[in-house]
Design a protein around this motif. Structure first.
Motif, mmCIF file in Angstrom:
data_model
loop_
_atom_site.group_PDB
_atom_site.id
_atom_site.type_symbol
_atom_site.label_atom_id
_atom_site.label_comp_id
_atom_site.label_asym_id
_atom_site.label_seq_id
_atom_site.Cartn_x
_atom_site.Cartn_y
_atom_site.Cartn_z
ATOM 1 N N GLU A 98 0.802 -1.220 0.000
ATOM 2 C CA GLU A 98 0.000 0.000 0.000
ATOM 3 C C GLU A 98 0.840 1.278 0.000
ATOM 4 O OE1 GLU A 98 -4.354 -0.782 1.669
ATOM 5 O OE2 GLU A 98 -2.861 -0.850 3.277
ATOM 6 N N ASP A 156 0.394 -1.023 -5.215
ATOM 7 C CA ASP A 156 -1.054 -0.824 -5.300
ATOM 8 C C ASP A 156 -1.755 -2.180 -5.223
ATOM 9 O OD1 ASP A 156 -3.636 -0.082 -5.823
ATOM 10 O OD2 ASP A 156 -3.219 0.819 -7.784
ATOM 11 N N HIS A 174 0.711 4.246 6.361
ATOM 12 C CA HIS A 174 -0.056 3.820 7.534
ATOM 13 C C HIS A 174 0.431 4.572 8.767
ATOM 14 C CE1 HIS A 174 0.300 0.185 4.850
ATOM 15 N NE2 HIS A 174 -1.002 0.375 4.872
ATOM 16 N N LEU A 198 -3.283 7.246 1.445
ATOM 17 C CA LEU A 198 -4.268 6.235 1.843
ATOM 18 C C LEU A 198 -5.256 6.735 2.889
ATOM 19 C CD1 LEU A 198 -5.144 3.191 1.703
ATOM 20 C CD2 LEU A 198 -3.583 2.814 3.619
ATOM 21 N N GLU A 199 -4.752 7.368 3.936
ATOM 22 C CA GLU A 199 -5.576 7.655 5.114
ATOM 23 C C GLU A 199 -6.036 9.109 5.222
ATOM 24 O OE1 GLU A 199 -3.502 4.208 7.934
ATOM 25 O OE2 GLU A 199 -2.823 6.291 8.071
#
Length: 226
Positions: free
Chosen positions: A14, A18, A173, A193-194
Motif C-alpha cells: 500500500e 497498489d 499507515h 491512503l488515510e
C-alpha cells in the motif's frame, strides 16, 4: 532530533505497491471486488495478533487463512492460491520510483521494511524496476515479528548498522509510523491512503501528499546544533 536520516526504509504493501488489482482476481474466482479491503484488514489483524501472542506469522499462510475465513470457506484451494499469488504481480504507485531515486541519489541508504518474504520482495523490486534504488530488504520473516512491534524497527537498525535515531520509515499507515517512532526511529507519513494521520498516533517527523514530498522533507530535516 538527530538530523536527516542515513537510512530510509519504505513500507511496501500500500506504500509502494497498489493492491487494487487483487480485486480483479477476487472477481475472477466469483467473489465481489469489495471483499479486498476486509480481507486485507483481516490478514493484517491476524498476523499482528499472532505476533502479540508470541508466535510467527508466515505471510502466505496467514494470507490464505484470512481469505478462507473472509469468504466463509467457499473458495477452493486452487482459487485461494490464485488470489494470493497475485501479490507478486502488483504494480507500483507512480510516486514510488521517483521517491526511491531521490533518496538514493542523495547518498542515503535505501531499503524496504515489509511483511512479505525476502525472496518475493526482491522479485517484486526487480520486476518493478525498483531494485536499482534499493540497497537492503528487511522483512518480518527476518525479524521474527510483524510491524508495528518495536523490535522489527530495532532489528532493521541493527541489521543496517545504524543508530535507531538515524533510521527513517516511510509509510502510508499512521500505525506503522507510530511503531517506528515508539522504537526511536524517524518517520515520514504519506497521506495517499488515510488522508489524515489521526490523533491516537504519534505524529510523524514529516508528512506529505506524495512519497516524493515525504522524501524531500526527510532529506531537508535540520541537523542538530553543535
Amino acid at each position: 532530533m538527530a538530523g536527516p536520516p542515513n537510512v530510509v526504509l519504505f513500507d511496501v504493501l500500500e506504500t509502494l505497491i497498489d493492491l487494487h488489482p487483487l480485486a480483479t482476481r477476487l472477481e475472477e474466482v466469483g467473489q465481489p471486488a469489495i471483499l479486498l479491503e476486509p480481507w486485507f484488514l483481516r490478514f493484517q489483524r491476524d498476523a499482528m495478533a499472532l505476533t502479540l501472542a508470541g508466535d510467527t506469522a508466515p505471510f502466505d499462510a496467514v494470507a490464505r487463512e484470512s481469505l478462507r475465513t473472509e469468504t466463509k470457506y467457499m473458495l477452493s484451494e486452487r482459487d485461494i492460491e490464485y488470489v494470493v499469488d497475485g501479490f507478486s504481480t502488483l504494480p507500483t504507485f507512480d510516486d514510488a520510483a521517483p521517491a526511491l531515486k531521490k533518496i538514493s541519489e542523495a547518498g542515503v541508504i535505501v531499503g524496504c521494511l515489509t511483511v512479505n518474504s525476502p525472496d518475493k520482495t526482491r522479485r517484486f523490486l526487480e520486476g518493478a524496476g525498483l531494485a536499482v534504488f534499493v540497497d537492503h530488504v528487511v522483512t518480518a520473516q527476518d525479524a521474527g515479528v510483524w510491524k508495528p512491534h518495536p523490535d522489527i524497527y530495532r532489528f532493521a537498525a541493527k541489521r543496517l548498522d545504524t543508530p535507531i535515531d538515524r533510521l527513517a520509515l516511510v509509510a502510508v499507515h499512521a500505525w506503522d509510523c507510530h511503531g517506528a517512532k515508539r522504537a526511536g526511529a524517524l518517520s515520514g507519513w504519506c497521506a495517499r491512503l488515510e488522508c489524515r494521520p489521526g490523533d491516537v498516533f504519534l505524529p510523524a517527523d514529516v508528512t506529505g501528499d506524495t512519497l516524493v514530498e515525504v522524501a524531500d522533507k526527510l532529506m531537508s530535516l535540520p541537523s542538530p546544533r553543535t
